[in-house]
Write a protein that holds these residues in place. Sequence first.
Motif, PDB file in Angstrom:
ATOM      1  N   LEU A  54       0.824  -1.210   0.000  1.00 16.48           N
ATOM      2  CA  LEU A  54       0.000   0.000   0.000  1.00 16.48           C
ATOM      3  C   LEU A  54       0.860   1.263   0.000  1.00 16.48           C
ATOM      4  CD1 LEU A  54      -2.761  -1.213   2.458  1.00 16.48           C
ATOM      5  CD2 LEU A  54      -3.126  -0.549   0.066  1.00 16.48           C
ATOM      6  N   ILE A  55       1.997   1.211   0.687  1.00 17.68           N
ATOM      7  CA  ILE A  55       2.933   2.348   0.643  1.00 17.68           C
ATOM      8  C   ILE A  55       3.446   2.545  -0.785  1.00 17.68           C
ATOM      9  CG2 ILE A  55       5.229   3.145   1.373  1.00 17.68           C
ATOM     10  CD1 ILE A  55       4.653   1.787   4.095  1.00 17.68           C
ATOM     11  N   ASP A  56       3.882   1.460  -1.405  1.00 16.07           N
ATOM     12  CA  ASP A  56       4.357   1.544  -2.795  1.00 16.07           C
ATOM     13  C   ASP A  56       3.278   2.134  -3.700  1.00 16.07           C
ATOM     14  OD1 ASP A  56       6.833   0.525  -2.186  1.00 16.07           O
ATOM     15  OD2 ASP A  56       6.389  -1.516  -2.865  1.00 16.07           O
ATOM     16  N   GLU A  57       2.048   1.672  -3.530  1.00 10.44           N
ATOM     17  CA  GLU A  57       0.969   2.133  -4.393  1.00 10.44           C
ATOM     18  C   GLU A  57       0.677   3.616  -4.178  1.00 10.44           C
ATOM     19  OE1 GLU A  57      -2.357  -0.460  -3.904  1.00 10.44           O
ATOM     20  OE2 GLU A  57      -1.290  -2.195  -4.709  1.00 10.44           O
ATOM     21  N   ALA A  58       0.762   4.077  -2.928  1.00  6.49           N
ATOM     22  CA  ALA A  58       0.573   5.509  -2.665  1.00  6.49           C
ATOM     23  C   ALA A  58       1.635   6.332  -3.399  1.00  6.49           C
ATOM     24  CB  ALA A  58       0.631   5.770  -1.162  1.00  6.49           C
ATOM     25  N   LEU A  59       2.864   5.850  -3.380  1.00 11.14           N
ATOM     26  CA  LEU A  59       3.950   6.536  -4.080  1.00 11.14           C
ATOM     27  C   LEU A  59       3.752   6.488  -5.593  1.00 11.14           C
ATOM     28  CD1 LEU A  59       6.915   5.158  -1.948  1.00 11.14           C
ATOM     29  CD2 LEU A  59       6.112   7.534  -1.976  1.00 11.14           C
ATOM     30  N   GLN A  60       3.318   5.342  -6.093  1.00 12.09           N
ATOM     31  CA  GLN A  60       3.113   5.180  -7.535  1.00 12.09           C
ATOM     32  C   GLN A  60       2.012   6.095  -8.049  1.00 12.09           C
ATOM     33  OE1 GLN A  60       2.392   0.973  -7.541  1.00 12.09           O
ATOM     34  NE2 GLN A  60       4.564   0.440  -7.566  1.00 12.09           N
ATOM     35  N   ILE A  61       0.912   6.152  -7.315  1.00 14.32           N
ATOM     36  CA  ILE A  61      -0.196   7.007  -7.736  1.00 14.32           C
ATOM     37  C   ILE A  61       0.201   8.481  -7.656  1.00 14.32           C
ATOM     38  CG2 ILE A  61      -2.505   7.781  -7.064  1.00 14.32           C
ATOM     39  CD1 ILE A  61      -3.124   4.854  -6.358  1.00 14.32           C
ATOM     40  N   ALA A  62       0.938   8.859  -6.602  1.00 16.50           N
ATOM     41  CA  ALA A  62       1.392  10.251  -6.472  1.00 16.50           C
ATOM     42  C   ALA A  62       2.330  10.617  -7.622  1.00 16.50           C
ATOM     43  CB  ALA A  62       2.084  10.451  -5.131  1.00 16.50           C
ATOM     44  N   GLU A  63       3.220   9.697  -7.998  1.00 14.61           N
ATOM     45  CA  GLU A  63       4.147   9.976  -9.103  1.00 14.61           C
ATOM     46  C   GLU A  63       3.392  10.079 -10.420  1.00 14.61           C
ATOM     47  OE1 GLU A  63       8.017  10.516 -10.915  1.00 14.61           O
ATOM     48  OE2 GLU A  63       7.010  10.967  -9.010  1.00 14.61           O
ATOM     49  N   ALA A  64       2.407   9.218 -10.607  1.00 13.23           N
ATOM     50  CA  ALA A  64       1.594   9.296 -11.818  1.00 13.23           C
ATOM     51  C   ALA A  64       0.890  10.652 -11.894  1.00 13.23           C
ATOM     52  CB  ALA A  64       0.576   8.154 -11.836  1.00 13.23           C
ATOM     53  N   LYS A  65       0.356  11.103 -10.765  1.00  8.91           N
ATOM     54  CA  LYS A  65      -0.322  12.406 -10.734  1.00  8.91           C
ATOM     55  C   LYS A  65       0.657  13.530 -11.058  1.00  8.91           C
ATOM     56  CE  LYS A  65      -3.213  15.294  -7.739  1.00  8.91           C
ATOM     57  NZ  LYS A  65      -3.862  15.397  -6.406  1.00  8.91           N
ATOM     58  N   ARG A  66       1.880  13.442 -10.520  1.00  9.87           N
ATOM     59  CA  ARG A  66       2.894  14.466 -10.792  1.00  9.87           C
ATOM     60  C   ARG A  66       3.207  14.549 -12.279  1.00  9.87           C
ATOM     61  NH1 ARG A  66       8.228  15.278 -11.612  1.00  9.87           N
ATOM     62  NH2 ARG A  66       8.673  13.046 -11.808  1.00  9.87           N
ATOM     63  N   LEU A  67       3.172  13.396 -12.959  1.00  8.52           N
ATOM     64  CA  LEU A  67       3.478  13.347 -14.388  1.00  8.52           C
ATOM     65  C   LEU A  67       2.253  13.595 -15.266  1.00  8.52           C
ATOM     66  CD1 LEU A  67       5.883  10.259 -14.416  1.00  8.52           C
ATOM     67  CD2 LEU A  67       6.510  12.668 -14.604  1.00  8.52           C
ATOM     68  N   GLY A  68       1.127  13.882 -14.635  1.00  6.13           N
ATOM     69  CA  GLY A  68      -0.076  14.175 -15.406  1.00  6.13           C
ATOM     70  C   GLY A  68      -0.833  12.947 -15.869  1.00  6.13           C
TER      71      GLY A  68
END
Length: 299
Positions: free
Chosen positions: A69-83
């Motif tokens: 779940l930590i990894d997924e939070a980071l992945q989704i945040a990075e995806a959002k940062r990249l649009g």
Amino acid sequence: MAKTVWGRAASAMIVGVVLSLSAALPALAQNVRVTVDGTPITDLQIAARVKLFALEGNSTGSRGATEQLIDEALQIAEAKRLGVTVSNAQIDEALLQIARNMNVSQDKLVAMLQQGGVSTETLKDRLRAAIAWNAVTERAIMPEVQISDLELDQQAATQLQDFQTFDYILKEIIFVGTGSSGRSGQANNYRSKFAGCDTAVDLSLAYTDAAVVDVGRRHATQLPEPIAKELAGLNVGGITKPRVVESGVSMLAVCEKTQAQDLTFIKGDLRAEQGNQALEGEVKNYLANLRSRAKIIYN
């Protein structure tokens, strides 16, 4: 690569849903166990993910669920940062694809999850993160993976064998239909009378459901190894032994044969293999870097 990452999520469900578990999750308080750059991960989320793990045969329990779940939070945040955005339609299509792979309806899939104590939203959360991370991988990580053409040439040259140094123009003679033993007998009879590619079609007319197909130019490295080895031992005008294939019985006739070293197809296989390995390493490094820069607080 996107298909590969998604395939892992789907295959885990295919294996997991055949297992039985206790019915429903008990009501849990929404206690925050971890925050990831301010994003909370609760007891309820962790417990739900543990249930999903159990369906899949994953025994890492609460600790494994928390880290995922930590990894997924980071992945989704990075995806959002990249649009990158993931629509509900993409999630629904992903669920539908799982159901198709299992040969069940989507409603049946949902019922199977619920029977194991797993809500659809738990699976959707993970699929959303997986799809988002696939997009990050394609946009930000794959362009950074570089494979040296010189190294590929050198490796391909060491793998090239003598029987793979020929270029052919081939015809395929197919005896169509099931009952391979009978068809193989006719194919062998054809083979004994074969006098070269120029008369291949005329000879086939004496047999029922026999077809001659122009395969065209093929390099030995494009062919399965057993066939390439057999063709290497034939001269122009030769024909391979009958082989049972899906459509019936097949033979290949050599219409032209020249000595030719072509590393293209071996290089292609090597590029895919090494590219996947390099990409896997870059993906791990990228996620590790996100973790190192994140503020992760365990409560």
